[in-house]
Design an enzyme around this catalytic site. Sequence first.
Site, PDB file in Angstrom:
ATOM      1  N   GLU A 179     -88.002 -48.317  65.901  1.00  8.41           N
ATOM      2  CA  GLU A 179     -87.709 -49.616  66.511  1.00  8.41           C
ATOM      3  C   GLU A 179     -88.793 -50.062  67.492  1.00  8.41           C
ATOM      4  O   GLU A 179     -89.090 -51.256  67.597  1.00  8.41           O
ATOM      5  CB  GLU A 179     -86.350 -49.567  67.214  1.00  8.41           C
ATOM      6  CG  GLU A 179     -85.164 -49.473  66.271  1.00  8.41           C
ATOM      7  CD  GLU A 179     -84.933 -48.078  65.720  1.00  8.41           C
ATOM      8  OE1 GLU A 179     -84.209 -47.951  64.717  1.00  8.41           O
ATOM      9  OE2 GLU A 179     -85.491 -47.119  66.306  1.00  8.41           O
ATOM     10  N   ARG A 214     -73.217 -60.651  59.659  1.00  8.84           N
ATOM     11  CA  ARG A 214     -73.852 -60.463  58.351  1.00  8.84           C
ATOM     12  C   ARG A 214     -72.802 -60.392  57.232  1.00  8.84           C
ATOM     13  O   ARG A 214     -71.600 -60.379  57.487  1.00  8.84           O
ATOM     14  CB  ARG A 214     -74.681 -59.176  58.346  1.00  8.84           C
ATOM     15  CG  ARG A 214     -73.834 -57.915  58.503  1.00  8.84           C
ATOM     16  CD  ARG A 214     -74.558 -56.672  58.009  1.00  8.84           C
ATOM     17  NE  ARG A 214     -74.961 -56.806  56.624  1.00  8.84           N
ATOM     18  CZ  ARG A 214     -74.179 -56.533  55.579  1.00  8.84           C
ATOM     19  NH1 ARG A 214     -72.929 -56.158  55.767  1.00  8.84           N
ATOM     20  NH2 ARG A 214     -74.624 -56.652  54.344  1.00  8.84           N
ATOM     21  N   PHE A 251     -79.874 -50.277  68.594  1.00 10.31           N
ATOM     22  CA  PHE A 251     -81.225 -49.736  68.568  1.00 10.31           C
ATOM     23  C   PHE A 251     -82.209 -50.668  69.268  1.00 10.31           C
ATOM     24  O   PHE A 251     -83.138 -50.216  69.939  1.00 10.31           O
ATOM     25  CB  PHE A 251     -81.661 -49.489  67.122  1.00 10.31           C
ATOM     26  CG  PHE A 251     -80.743 -48.590  66.350  1.00 10.31           C
ATOM     27  CD1 PHE A 251     -80.003 -47.603  66.989  1.00 10.31           C
ATOM     28  CD2 PHE A 251     -80.599 -48.722  64.983  1.00 10.31           C
ATOM     29  CE1 PHE A 251     -79.142 -46.768  66.283  1.00 10.31           C
ATOM     30  CE2 PHE A 251     -79.744 -47.897  64.264  1.00 10.31           C
ATOM     31  CZ  PHE A 251     -79.020 -46.918  64.912  1.00 10.31           C
TER      32      PHE A 251
END
Length: 329
Positions: free
Chosen positions: A75, A183, A100
Amino acid sequence: MTTTTAPKLKTSAMIASFVDPGQRTVTAPFGNALVTAARENDKIVGLSADLSKYTDMHIFAQAFPERFFQMGMAEQLLFGAAAGMAETGLIPFASTYSVFAARRAYDFLCLDAAEPMLNVNIVGGLPGLTTGYGPSHQATEDMAIFRGMPNLTIVDPCDSVDIEQAVPQLAASDGPTYLRLLRGKVATVLDEYDYTFELGKAKVIRPGNDVVLVSSGLMTMRALQAASNLEKHNIDVAVVHTPTIKPFDAETVLAELDTPRLAFTCENHTKIGGLFETVASAVVERGLGKRIGAISLPDEFLAAGALPTLHDRYGLSTTSVEARIMAEL
């Protein structure tokens, strides 16, 4: 004698939906909106940290393979590379899970993107309580972490309408942005309310004389459902949707709070550092002397499990919102 066995039902806590049965949805509004924006602007590029399928970035990757960069499970590299691309004039959208982005890569985002005011668009999947996988994946404190970062815009969309309209505005905005991604099959709610997304603006979605709910994210959907159900009890509920958490539209929100109505904030985030404290600080600065209740997640690490069960347990379900309002009227 022949026996038949019912098919085993399979669910995934990682990608479970909080959309109600029969509710209208749009599939992958972020991925499709990014493709549409990229067709109009060749500076837009996409990156992901091995999670393109789970952040709907794979749709962009399929449409523009030469403009997509898979960075692997790294990340800090993801956002460092995105900042470098932004330095050259590109407009990167970089996706990973919210936990993250917020927990692992804060320093890189702060110094590589926010301090130089670069157009790096952070796309965070599984914000708040949108997965049953427990504290390792539940980003219940992401807005609290990111609100302290100078120059960063934070958007907490309600539905597919918000997401589809937000993407081109984020691409055109100055400085870094953080989108709390919904999503997969995302509910379509706000098109019934003559609503348009405007970056940095709150909107009064529904008027009401008895109660005012200031909400963001999926909790605007729940607030609207609760308001509709409470009509049966002759309780008139207003809903103010605040998709942009930072910069905060204090003028619109405070105008609705400066009344005798019972008031709550509703958010898919811990009570600490999110919408509630954003609203509360604005109320104190204005000197309104207004009591605000918080419908939010508790300041604790949450359990793993099925999302409907967890939303009931932690007070995010529509019935929980209704019960809280009725208990305090």
